[in-house]
Design a protein around this motif. Structure first.
Motif, short mmCIF file in Angstrom:
data_model
loop_
_atom_site.label_atom_id
_atom_site.label_comp_id
_atom_site.label_asym_id
_atom_site.label_seq_id
_atom_site.Cartn_x
_atom_site.Cartn_y
_atom_site.Cartn_z
N ARG A 93 7.62 13.93 3.94
CA ARG A 93 6.84 13.45 2.81
C ARG A 93 6.48 11.97 2.98
N SER A 94 7.39 11.20 3.55
CA SER A 94 7.15 9.76 3.68
C SER A 94 6.10 9.44 4.74
N GLY A 95 5.83 10.38 5.64
CA GLY A 95 4.89 10.10 6.71
C GLY A 95 3.61 10.89 6.68
N HIS A 154 1.70 10.31 -1.66
CA HIS A 154 1.68 11.69 -1.19
C HIS A 154 1.70 12.70 -2.34
N LYS A 155 1.08 12.30 -3.43
CA LYS A 155 0.92 13.22 -4.56
C LYS A 155 -0.31 12.79 -5.35
N PRO A 156 -0.90 13.70 -6.16
CA PRO A 156 -2.11 13.36 -6.91
C PRO A 156 -1.89 12.17 -7.82
N VAL A 208 -12.13 5.96 -3.89
CA VAL A 208 -11.25 5.17 -3.03
C VAL A 208 -9.87 5.03 -3.66
N PHE A 209 -9.80 4.70 -4.95
CA PHE A 209 -8.51 4.52 -5.62
C PHE A 209 -7.71 5.81 -5.61
N THR A 210 -8.38 6.93 -5.89
CA THR A 210 -7.68 8.22 -5.93
C THR A 210 -7.13 8.58 -4.56
N GLY A 211 -7.97 8.42 -3.52
CA GLY A 211 -7.53 8.76 -2.17
C GLY A 211 -6.41 7.87 -1.69
N LEU A 212 -6.53 6.55 -1.89
CA LEU A 212 -5.50 5.63 -1.41
C LEU A 212 -4.20 5.81 -2.18
N HIS A 213 -4.27 6.15 -3.45
CA HIS A 213 -3.05 6.43 -4.21
C HIS A 213 -2.31 7.61 -3.61
N GLU A 214 -3.04 8.65 -3.23
CA GLU A 214 -2.39 9.81 -2.64
C GLU A 214 -1.80 9.48 -1.27
N VAL A 215 -2.44 8.56 -0.55
CA VAL A 215 -1.88 8.13 0.73
C VAL A 215 -0.56 7.40 0.52
N LEU A 216 -0.49 6.56 -0.51
CA LEU A 216 0.71 5.76 -0.77
C LEU A 216 1.84 6.61 -1.34
#
Length: 649
Positions: free
Chosen positions: A77-79, A529-531, A519-527
Motif C-alpha cells: 500500500r505504501s508503494g 492510496h485511497k480516494p 490534479v488535486f484528486t489524482g495527487l491525493h490518491e497518490v499520497l
C-alpha cells in the motif's frame, strides 16, 4: 455486463477471496494441530500437555499468517503499483528516452489513457525477460503502474502492443488491479510458512549433525511448518486461479472492443505460443504476481493455471484458428524470430510521435486519423450512450485518443515527461492572458520556486495559449506521472501553488476549476492510496441538495438565459428524481459550490452513480449540444465519481 456490474463482480471476488483465505487458514491450523498431537502423543506427552501444545500452535499459526499478510499488504500500500514493478526487477522508462521501442510503448499507453479517461500510469520495462508478458498493478488508477517485458517490446508490432496494453487497462478500469495487489498481500501469509519450515528444518538438521539433541525440536517444528506451508501454497495457487482466470477472458474482450480489431491481441497471443520463450518469466518472484500477468508466467497444471488455455484465448478472438497453425508458427519463427519494429515498417504502423526527432527524416508514417478540429464547435451526444461507455471505451474512443495524443506538440509533450520541466508546464497551463494577472502569478511562483521557474512558467504559458483548447486537459493528463514522482512535500507545495495561481484574479474559470480538481484528486490518491473522499456512503435519495447544486452549476455553464438554464436543470433532475419539482437556484459561490458536492456524490452506490452521470449529460444536452467547457465539466464529474467516461468525440 456494464461497468457497474463488473465492479460488483470484483467485490464478489473479494468476498470469495476472504472466504477461501479463511478456509485455507483453518485447513493449515487443523493440519498443524494434527501433526503436533500425533508427535506429542508418540513422544509420551500427557493429554494436558498436548492440549497446551495445540493451543500454542493455533495461536502461533494464526498470528504468523495474519502478521505476514498484514505487513505485506501495508508494504504494498505504501508503494502502490511501482513497488510491485520494482520488486520484479522492472526499471522505469526514462523521461528523455529516444529508444524507439520505449517511445512507441509510452505513446501507446498515453493514447489509451486519454481515450479511457484514466490517469496515465507509471511505465516500467523488465529488461532481460525474453518472454512476452505484461502486468498492471496499483491500489487506485492514480497510483497504477504498467510493466512490459523486453520481449514484448521487441517482438510485438504496434497493433499487438496496443492489444496487450488495452488488456492491462481493462484490469485498471474494472478494479481487477486493486484485487490483484490485495491478493499478493493476503497470500503472503499462507506461503511464508513453507519458507520458515525450510529454514527451521535446515537449522535443526544442522544441529543434529553436530550431535546436539537440542536441534530435534526445531527440526520437528520445521517439518510441521513445511507441511503446513505446502498446504498454504496449494490453497494460494487455487485461490489465484479461482479469482483471476475468468477475468482474463473479460480483459481480452475489452481490449478487442477498445482497439477496434482482433488481430492485434490475437497476434500477441500467437507470438506467445509460437516463440520458444513464450510468456515465461525468469524472475524468482514470478509466482507472487502470476495472477496479474498478461500470460502464464510459469508452468502450472490446469488446476492451478491463472489464465485460460492459450489456444482457447486465440479461438475466442479467431474461431477458425487451430493448434496446427500454432505449430506452423513455431517452426517458422524458430529460424526467423519476428521483430515488432520491422513489422511496423512493413505494415505501415509507424506513428509520427513514435519516432525520435533525430530519426524522423525519411521514416515511414502510420496513416493518421483525421485531424482534430481546432475550434470550440459544440458536439451532440446521447446521454444513455455516455453511461454505457463508462469504463467501456469503444474503437471510436481509441481513435479519438490516438488523434489527441498526436496533436499535442512534441515540445510540450517533452516537457510533460520531464521531471524538472513538468512543474513550469502545469503552472503555465494556468497562466492568464491578462498581463496584470499574469504578472501576479509570476510573482507567486517566484516567491515559492525562484525566478527561473517563474520565467519558465511564463514562457510555457505563452506556448499553451497557442494550443488547441481541447488539448489542455489531455496535456495535463500525460504530465501526471512526472508530477507524482516528486516527493510528498513537493507535491503538496505544487497543489498549494496551483490554488494560489487559480485565485490570482479573484475569478475561477471552468477550465481552472476542472484542472485543479483533477490534479488535486489524482495527487491525493497518490499520497494516500485511497480516494480523496472515501469511506462514507450516501444514497441518491438523501443527496438531493448536492445533486441539485451540481445540475444547477452545469445548467448555468451551458445556458446564458435563465429560462434555458432552468429547463436544462429540470430535465436533469427528472432523470434522478422523476416527478419531483425542485426549484432552480444557482449557488452564490458558483462553480466553487461543487467542493461541497464531491464528498457526497462520490459516496453513491454504483448504479446510482450511473443515473447521476445520465442526469449530468441530460442537463448538458438539453440545448442539443456540448461545448468545450461542458465537456471538461463532465470529464471532471466522472473522474470524481471514479466512473471513467471516454472523452466526448
Amino acid at each position: 455486463m456494464n461497468f457497474f456490474e463488473r465492479q460488483k463482480q470484483v467485490r464478489r471476488s473479494s468476498t470469495r477471496l476472504v472466504v477461501l483465505f479463511v478456509v485455507a487458514v483453518l485447513a493449515i491450523v487443523t493440519l498443524a494441530n494434527l501433526l503436533v498431537v500425533v508427535a506429542s502423543l508418540s513422544g509420551g506427552s500427557d493429554p494436558g500437555e498436548v492440549a497446551t501444545f495445540a493451543v500454542l500452535v493455533t495461536i502461533g499459526t494464526l498470528v504468523f499468517i495474519g502478521g505476514v499478510s498484514f505487513v505485506r499488504t501495508m508494504s504494498l500500500r505504501s508503494g502502490g503499483g511501482s513497488k510491485v514493478a520494482l520488486a520484479l526487477g522492472a526499471v522505469p522508462v526514462p523521461d528523455d528516452t529516444t529508444d524507439p521501442h520505449l517511445r512507441r510503448y509510452r505513446n501507446v499507453v498515453e493514447e489509451i489513457a486519454i481515450a479511457s479517461s484514466t490517469p496515465v500510469p507509471d511505465l516500467f520495462v523488465m529488461p532481460g525477460e525474453r518472454g512476452i508478458n505484461a502486468f498492471a498493478a496499483g491500489y487506485t488508477p492514480a497510483d497504477a503502474a504498467v510493466a512490459v517485458t523486453q520481449g514484448a517490446l521487441e517482438r510485438l508490432n504496434r497493433d499487438e502492443l496496443q492489444g496487450v496494453i488495452a488488456h492491462e487497462f481493462s484490469h485498471i478500469i474494472n478494479g481487477d488491479m486493486r484485487l490483484n495487489i490485495r491478493l499478493i498481500g493476503v497470500l503472503a501469509g499462507l506461503t511464508a510458512l513453507s519458507v520458515i519450515g525450510r529454514v527451521l528444518l535446515y537449522s535443526g538438521g544442522g544441529r543434529q549433525r553436530g550431535n546436539n539433541n537440542a536441534g530435534a525440536p526445531i527440526a520437528l517444528i520445521g517439518i510441521v511448518a513445511l507441511i503446513a506451508g505446502f498446504i498454504g501454497v496449494f490453497f494460494g495457487r487455487l485461490i489465484k486461479a479461482a479469482v483471476s482466470r475468468q477475468r482474463e477472458f473479460l480483459a481480452d474482450a475489452s481490449a478487442v472492443q477498445f482497439t477496434r480489431q482482433t488481430s492485434g491481441l490475437a497476434g500477441a497471443l500467437k507470438k506467445i505460443g509460437g516463440l520458444d520463450d513464450g510468456s515465461k518469466l525468469r524472475n524468482a518472484k514470478t509466482e507472487d504476481v502470476s495472477h496479474m500477468l498478461f500470460g502464464e508466467g510459469m508452468n502450472f497444471s490446469s488446476l492451478f493455471a491463472t489464465h485460460p488455455p492459450l489456444v482457447k484465448r486465440i479461438q475466442t478472438l479467431e474461431p477458425e484458428f487451430s493448434p496446427e497453425k500454432l505449430a506452423d508458427l513455431q517452426q517458422r519463427w524458430r529460424s526467423n524470430p519476428p521483430s515488432g519494429l520491422r513489422e511496423d515498417v512493413q505494415l505501415g504502423l509507424v506513428a509520427d510521435h513514435d519516432i525520435p526527432p533525430s530519426h524522423a527524416a525519411g521514416a515511414p508514417r502510420r496513416q493518421a486519423p483525421s485531424p482534430s478540429a481546432r475550434s470550440q464547435s459544440p458536439i451532440s451526444v446521447d446521454p444513455a450512450a455516455v453511461v454505457a461507455g463508462i469504463g467501456d471505451p469503444s474503437s471510436t474512443s481509441y481513435a479519438h485518443g490516438e488523434r489527441i495524443r498526436r496533436d499535442i506538440p512534441s515540445s510540450l509533450a517533452d516537457k510533460a515527461h520531464d521531471g524538472t520541466a513538468v512543474v513550469p508546464l502545469v503552472f503555465g497551463l494556468l497562466m492568464s492572458n491578462e498581463h496584470d494577472v499574469r504578472t501576479r502569478q509570476h510573482a507567486i511562483i517566484a516567491t515559492k520556486y525562484g525566478r527561473e521557474v517563474a520565467d519558465a512558467s511564463w514562457n510555457t504559458g505563452g506556448e499553451v495559449q497557442q494550443l488547441d483548447p481541447h488539448l489542455r486537459l489531455p496535456l495535463a493528463e500525460i504530465a501526471f506521472p512526472a508530477l507524482r514522482h516528486r516527493g510528498s512535500d513537493d507535491v503538496r507545495e505544487i497543489m498549494g501553488t496551483l490554488s494560489d495561481l487559480i485565485a490570482a484574479d479573484g475569478r475561477v474559470s471552468v477550465f481552472e476549476y476542472c484542472l485543479g480538481t483533477l490534479v488535486f484528486t489524482g495527487l491525493h490518491e497518490v499520497l494516500t492510496h485511497k480516494p480523496r473522499w472515501g469511506g462514507r456512503r450516501h444514497s441518491l435519495s438523501g443527496s438531493r441538495d448536492a445533486v441539485s447544486t451540481l445540475l444547477a452549476v452545469l445548467a448555468r455553464v451551458g445556458n446564458d438565459e435563465q429560462a434555458a438554464a432552468e429547463k436544462a436543470f429540470q430535465a436533469g433532475m427528472n432523470v434522478v428524481f422523476p416527478g419531483q419539482q425542485v426549484t432552480f437556484a444557482l449557488p452564490d459561490d458558483g462553480i466553487l459550490a461543487l467542493e461541497h458536492v464531491w464528498p457526497i456524490i462520490d459516496g453513491l452506490a454504483g448504479e446510482e452513480k450511473g443515473r447521476l452521470v445520465e442526469s449530468v449529460v441530460t442537463t448538458v444536452m438539453d440545448n442539443g449540444q456540448v461545448t468545450l467547457e461542458e465537456g471538461e465539466l463532465i470529464r471532471t464529474v466522472c473522474a470524481v465519481l471514479h466512473c471513467p467516461v471516454p472523452p466526448l468525440a
